[in-house]
Design a protein around this motif. Structure first.
Motif, PDB file in Angstrom:
ATOM      1  N   MET A  85     -10.210 -51.223  22.378  1.00 18.64           N
ATOM      2  CA  MET A  85      -9.967 -50.515  21.143  1.00 18.64           C
ATOM      3  C   MET A  85      -9.768 -49.049  21.464  1.00 18.64           C
ATOM      4  N   HIS A  86      -8.745 -48.463  20.897  1.00 16.22           N
ATOM      5  CA  HIS A  86      -8.483 -47.051  21.098  1.00 16.22           C
ATOM      6  C   HIS A  86      -9.090 -46.294  19.922  1.00 16.22           C
TER       7      HIS A  86
ATOM      8  N   PRO B  52     -15.166 -42.786  21.182  1.00 11.40           N
ATOM      9  CA  PRO B  52     -16.152 -43.646  21.848  1.00 11.40           C
ATOM     10  C   PRO B  52     -17.359 -43.992  20.976  1.00 11.40           C
TER      11      PRO B  52
ATOM     12  N   THR C  63     -17.447 -44.406  17.748  1.00  4.41           N
ATOM     13  CA  THR C  63     -17.035 -45.461  16.829  1.00  4.41           C
ATOM     14  C   THR C  63     -17.032 -46.810  17.530  1.00  4.41           C
ATOM     15  N   GLY C  64     -16.514 -46.838  18.746  1.00  2.12           N
ATOM     16  CA  GLY C  64     -16.502 -48.076  19.518  1.00  2.12           C
ATOM     17  C   GLY C  64     -17.899 -48.586  19.815  1.00  2.12           C
TER      18      GLY C  64
ATOM     19  N   THR D 108     -19.419 -51.966  18.390  1.00  2.00           N
ATOM     20  CA  THR D 108     -19.931 -52.950  19.344  1.00  2.00           C
ATOM     21  C   THR D 108     -21.332 -53.390  18.945  1.00  2.00           C
TER      22      THR D 108
ATOM     23  N   ALA E 206     -14.491 -54.191  21.239  1.00  2.00           N
ATOM     24  CA  ALA E 206     -14.678 -52.837  20.694  1.00  2.00           C
ATOM     25  C   ALA E 206     -15.302 -51.871  21.693  1.00  2.00           C
TER      26      ALA E 206
ATOM     27  N   PRO F 267     -15.773 -49.084  24.140  1.00  2.00           N
ATOM     28  CA  PRO F 267     -14.846 -47.985  24.440  1.00  2.00           C
ATOM     29  C   PRO F 267     -14.405 -48.011  25.911  1.00  2.00           C
TER      30      PRO F 267
ATOM     31  N   MET G   8     -11.309 -51.881  13.577  1.00  2.00           N
ATOM     32  CA  MET G   8     -10.522 -52.157  14.785  1.00  2.00           C
ATOM     33  C   MET G   8      -9.017 -52.063  14.507  1.00  2.00           C
TER      34      MET G   8
END
Length: 187
Positions: free
Chosen positions: A1-2, A5, A7-8, A12, A51, A53, A183
Motif C-alpha cells: 500500500m502506498h 507509514p 496509516t499503513g 495493519t 497494508a 508500509p 487501501m
C-alpha cells in the motif's frame, strides 16, 4: 500500500485484529457460519499483510502475485455458492478487490513509485461500493440496538458467548470495509 507509514501501520493493526477475531468466531459459531468467518479471517489477515508500509519486514515485491493467487482462489470459493446463498456476494467483491489491488500495486512497483496505481474507473467503483457498504453496515447495528433497547450486556457464557454474537460478524465486516476504503484511497 502506498501512503503514509503511520496509516499503513494503523490499518495493519486494525485488519490483523479483525482477522484474529474472525478466527475466534470460527471456533464459536455453528458449521454454516464457519465458512463466512473463515472468509472474513482470510480477508482481514490478507489486508493486514498488504497494508504493511514499505521498508518494514513484510511483503516483498514478489508477493503481489501471491496475493493475487490467494484472493483469486478466495473469489472462486465465494462465487461458487452464489446460486444458493446471495450473502457470499460481498465476500466475492472483497476478494476481487484484493486481487485488483495486488495486481495494481505490483504493476506500480514495477513502473516506479509516485504514479497512481490501477484504473481510476475500477478504483472509483470499488470505492463507492465499500463506502456504501460501510455506511449501511454501520447504521444497521444502531437501528437494531435502538429497537431492542440494548437490554443486558450479552457477554456472558464464556468464550462462545461473545465470539458467537451475530453483531460481531457485522462489526468485523464494517471494519474491513473501512480498511478497504483506506487501501483503495491509497492505491
Amino acid at each position: 500500500m502506498h501512503g503514509p507509514p503511520l496509516t499503513g501501520l494503523l490499518l495493519t493493526a486494525l485488519c490483523a485484529g479483525v482477522g484474529a477475531l474472525c478466527l475466534l468466531r470460527m471456533r464459536a459459531v455453528a458449521a454454516e457460519e464457519r465458512r463466512g468467518a473463515a472468509g472474513d479471517a482470510v480477508m482481514g489477515l490478507g489486508m493486514a499483510a498488504m497494508a504493511l508500509p514499505p521498508g518494514l519486514p513484510g511483503p516483498a515485491a514478489w508477493t503481489a502475485g501471491a496475493f493475487a493467487a490467494v484472493f483469486g482462489a478466495a473469489f472462486v470459493r465465494a462465487v461458487l455458492p452464489l446460486r444458493t446463498a446471495g450473502h457470499h456476494l460481498h465476500h466475492a467483491i472483497g476478494a476481487l478487490a484484493m486481487v485488483y489491488m495486488a495486481v495494481a500495486m505490483g504493476a506500480a512497483d514495477h513502473g516506479g513509485h509516485g504514479a497512481a496505481a490501477g484504473l481510476p474507473a475500477v478504483t472509483a467503483g470499488l470505492l463507492a461500493y465499500f463506502v456504501l457498504y460501510v455506511l449501511y453496515g454501520g447504521l444497521r447495528p444502531v437501528a437494531a440496538g435502538a429497537a431492542a433497547g440494548f437490554g443486558g450486556s450479552g457477554f456472558g457464557g464464556g468464550f462462545g458467548g461473545w465470539a458467537a454474537r451475530p453483531e460481531l460478524a457485522g462489526a468485523c465486516r464494517v471494519c474491513m470495509g473501512a480498511g478497504m476504503v483506506a487501501m483503495l484511497l491509497a492505491l
